[in-house]
Design a protein around this motif. Structure first.
Motif, PDB file in Angstrom:
ATOM      1  N   ARG A   1      -7.389   1.652   4.085  1.00  0.00           N
ATOM      2  CA  ARG A   1      -5.947   1.504   3.840  1.00  0.00           C
ATOM      3  C   ARG A   1      -4.794   2.381   4.786  1.00  0.00           C
ATOM      4  O   ARG A   1      -5.407   3.558   4.993  1.00  0.00           O
ATOM      5  CB  ARG A   1      -5.417   1.834   2.323  1.00  0.00           C
ATOM      6  CG  ARG A   1      -4.131   1.498   1.989  1.00  0.00           C
ATOM      7  CD  ARG A   1      -3.085   2.672   1.890  1.00  0.00           C
ATOM      8  NE  ARG A   1      -1.960   2.097   1.248  1.00  0.00           N
ATOM      9  CZ  ARG A   1      -0.780   2.770   1.644  1.00  0.00           C
ATOM     10  NH1 ARG A   1      -0.646   3.912   2.274  1.00  0.00           N
ATOM     11  NH2 ARG A   1       0.486   2.334   0.867  1.00  0.00           N
ATOM     12  N   PHE A   2      -3.999   1.731   5.091  1.00  0.00           N
ATOM     13  CA  PHE A   2      -3.239   2.392   6.385  1.00  0.00           C
ATOM     14  C   PHE A   2      -1.784   2.486   5.850  1.00  0.00           C
ATOM     15  O   PHE A   2      -1.284   1.530   5.529  1.00  0.00           O
ATOM     16  CB  PHE A   2      -3.358   1.591   7.665  1.00  0.00           C
ATOM     17  CG  PHE A   2      -4.806   1.525   8.048  1.00  0.00           C
ATOM     18  CD1 PHE A   2      -5.598   2.480   8.752  1.00  0.00           C
ATOM     19  CD2 PHE A   2      -5.440   0.381   7.584  1.00  0.00           C
ATOM     20  CE1 PHE A   2      -6.853   2.412   9.091  1.00  0.00           C
ATOM     21  CE2 PHE A   2      -6.760   0.012   8.178  1.00  0.00           C
ATOM     22  CZ  PHE A   2      -7.466   0.864   8.847  1.00  0.00           C
ATOM     23  N   LYS A   3      -1.356   3.717   6.179  1.00  0.00           N
ATOM     24  CA  LYS A   3       0.077   3.822   5.687  1.00  0.00           C
ATOM     25  C   LYS A   3       1.207   3.541   7.011  1.00  0.00           C
ATOM     26  O   LYS A   3       0.903   3.236   7.943  1.00  0.00           O
ATOM     27  CB  LYS A   3       0.477   5.374   5.704  1.00  0.00           C
ATOM     28  CG  LYS A   3       0.577   6.387   6.473  1.00  0.00           C
ATOM     29  CD  LYS A   3       0.801   7.650   6.037  1.00  0.00           C
ATOM     30  CE  LYS A   3       0.700   8.624   7.194  1.00  0.00           C
ATOM     31  NZ  LYS A   3       1.089  10.073   6.845  1.00  0.00           N
TER      32      LYS A   3
ATOM     33  N   ASN B   1       1.773  -1.067  14.788  1.00  0.00           N
ATOM     34  CA  ASN B   1       2.335   0.001  13.899  1.00  0.00           C
ATOM     35  C   ASN B   1       2.654  -0.634  12.273  1.00  0.00           C
ATOM     36  O   ASN B   1       3.101  -1.506  12.299  1.00  0.00           O
ATOM     37  CB  ASN B   1       3.296   0.772  14.369  1.00  0.00           C
ATOM     38  CG  ASN B   1       3.062   1.711  15.433  1.00  0.00           C
ATOM     39  OD1 ASN B   1       3.523   1.188  16.611  1.00  0.00           O
ATOM     40  ND2 ASN B   1       2.171   2.555  15.437  1.00  0.00           N
ATOM     41  N   VAL B   2       2.061   0.046  11.638  1.00  0.00           N
ATOM     42  CA  VAL B   2       1.994  -0.625  10.035  1.00  0.00           C
ATOM     43  C   VAL B   2       3.530  -0.391   9.568  1.00  0.00           C
ATOM     44  O   VAL B   2       4.098   0.767   9.826  1.00  0.00           O
ATOM     45  CB  VAL B   2       0.800   0.417   9.198  1.00  0.00           C
ATOM     46  CG1 VAL B   2       1.248  -0.086   7.592  1.00  0.00           C
ATOM     47  CG2 VAL B   2      -0.299  -0.045   9.543  1.00  0.00           C
ATOM     48  N   PHE B   3       3.964  -1.355   8.728  1.00  0.00           N
ATOM     49  CA  PHE B   3       5.118  -1.310   8.143  1.00  0.00           C
ATOM     50  C   PHE B   3       4.887  -0.911   6.516  1.00  0.00           C
ATOM     51  O   PHE B   3       4.829   0.311   6.257  1.00  0.00           O
ATOM     52  CB  PHE B   3       5.841  -2.488   8.075  1.00  0.00           C
ATOM     53  CG  PHE B   3       7.117  -2.329   7.525  1.00  0.00           C
ATOM     54  CD1 PHE B   3       7.986  -1.160   7.241  1.00  0.00           C
ATOM     55  CD2 PHE B   3       7.845  -3.493   6.860  1.00  0.00           C
ATOM     56  CE1 PHE B   3       9.094  -1.279   6.547  1.00  0.00           C
ATOM     57  CE2 PHE B   3       8.906  -3.800   6.186  1.00  0.00           C
ATOM     58  CZ  PHE B   3       9.701  -2.514   6.154  1.00  0.00           C
ATOM     59  N   THR B   4       4.740  -1.584   5.620  1.00  0.00           N
ATOM     60  CA  THR B   4       4.712  -1.258   4.299  1.00  0.00           C
ATOM     61  C   THR B   4       3.414  -0.640   4.054  1.00  0.00           C
ATOM     62  O   THR B   4       3.174   0.298   3.359  1.00  0.00           O
ATOM     63  CB  THR B   4       4.893  -2.469   3.473  1.00  0.00           C
ATOM     64  OG1 THR B   4       3.841  -3.454   3.702  1.00  0.00           O
ATOM     65  CG2 THR B   4       6.164  -3.079   3.438  1.00  0.00           C
ATOM     66  N   PHE B   5       2.201  -1.329   4.390  1.00  0.00           N
ATOM     67  CA  PHE B   5       0.825  -0.885   4.431  1.00  0.00           C
ATOM     68  C   PHE B   5      -0.139  -1.929   4.967  1.00  0.00           C
ATOM     69  O   PHE B   5       0.308  -2.825   5.338  1.00  0.00           O
ATOM     70  CB  PHE B   5       0.581  -0.833   2.657  1.00  0.00           C
ATOM     71  CG  PHE B   5       0.398  -1.978   2.061  1.00  0.00           C
ATOM     72  CD1 PHE B   5      -0.560  -3.013   2.132  1.00  0.00           C
ATOM     73  CD2 PHE B   5       1.674  -2.391   1.365  1.00  0.00           C
ATOM     74  CE1 PHE B   5      -0.339  -4.117   1.478  1.00  0.00           C
ATOM     75  CE2 PHE B   5       1.521  -3.513   0.523  1.00  0.00           C
ATOM     76  CZ  PHE B   5       0.592  -4.502   0.679  1.00  0.00           C
ATOM     77  N   ALA B   6      -1.194  -1.396   5.301  1.00  0.00           N
ATOM     78  CA  ALA B   6      -2.236  -2.434   5.642  1.00  0.00           C
ATOM     79  C   ALA B   6      -3.547  -2.249   5.154  1.00  0.00           C
ATOM     80  O   ALA B   6      -3.845  -0.967   4.881  1.00  0.00           O
ATOM     81  CB  ALA B   6      -2.508  -2.455   7.144  1.00  0.00           C
TER      82      ALA B   6
END
Length: 263
Positions: free
Chosen positions: A141-143, A236-241
């Motif tokens: 999970r990525f922020k 680049n991640v927005f909400t999450f990935a």
């Protein structure tokens, strides 16, 4: 701005000619802006390139854009001798860069002249199978604002993942950087697309971890379309990935599965 219509023939010179011949499938009659050298062929914008070797060669600029004088970006081909090791560079106007406009760069990816020219080998089958079992399933999970590829690489190293299948991926991004192939003969050619301001949903992700190296493709979607390609740094991640990996047991060899010279 006045528009004139002029007929041009396709250049016959080859080798180190700058620019690119007019597409054979297009009409020879195009609309041009006399003061800028810009022209329109179907839905694309072209710029005339004057040189001794290609007096009427053209270079593609991008989609035809009414009302913006079509000066969004410029492509130029630079050839290097017999090997034709070339790059097409996108030169953006400073104002366009300040506005965060999408850029595209076409990069030729040669290996060696011998490897690129070699025919398929009878010793390499048209298809082959690699069998193995998953040791575990890992969910990553990525922020917000994380660089998706760089963070992915860090977690793969941290978790000791050598070979894996990317089973799924969802989330959203604030901006993206991807590439896709744009030709069908060797040396291969890739188009790198970077949009620093456009958000999109991650509809899916797939690919592999091969001896610790990530080869990930993803499909993105915005309000108008779905698109995708090979994940590059600068996405680049927005909400999450969220990315799910099926991690193989030790002993599996995936070293040739994405090797374009293994043919």
């Amino acid at each position: 701005m006045p528009v004139t219509r002029t007929s041009f023939s396709t250049p016959t010179s080859t080798g180190k000619a700058e620019g690119k011949p007019l597409p054979k499938e297009s009409l020879r009659l195009i609309a041009t802006f006399p003061s800028t050298g810009l022209g329109r062929v179907g839905g694309s914008v072209w710029r005339q390139m004057e040189s001794a070797s290609a007096p009427k060669a053209f270079t593609p600029l991008g989609p035809w854009d009414h009302g913006r004088r079509c000066e969004r970006y410029t492509m130029r081909r630079v050839s290097s001798g017999r090997n034709e090791v070339s790059r097409m560079l996108i030169l953006l106007a400073a104002a366009a860069m300040a506005a965060g406009q999408v850029t595209q760069t076409v990069v030729f990816k040669p290996t060696t002249p011998e490897q690129d020219a070699k025919p398929n080998s009878d010793e390499v089958p048209d298809g082959f199978a690699v069998e193995g079992a998953f040791d575990r399933i890992v969910v990553l999970r990525f922020k917000y604002k994380a660089d998706l590829l760089e963070s992915f690489e860090e977690l793969v190293e941290e978790r000791g993942i050598r070979n894996a299948v990317i089973l799924a991926g969802i989330g959203s991004v604030r901006n993206y950087h991807i590439h896709a192939v744009s030709n069908r003969t060797f040396p291969s050619e890739n188009v790198y697309t970077k949009n620093p301001t456009k958000p999109a949903d991650i509809v899916s992700m797939n690919g592999y971890v091969i001896d610790g190296r990530i080869h990930a493709h993803m499909t993105l979607a915005d309000e108008n379309r779905a698109f995708g390609g090979h994940l590059e740094p600068g996405t680049n991640v927005f909400t999450f990935a969220i990315v799910t990996l099926g991690v193989f047991e030790d002993g599996i060899d995936l070293s040739t599965v994405d090797d374009k010279t293994f043919r």
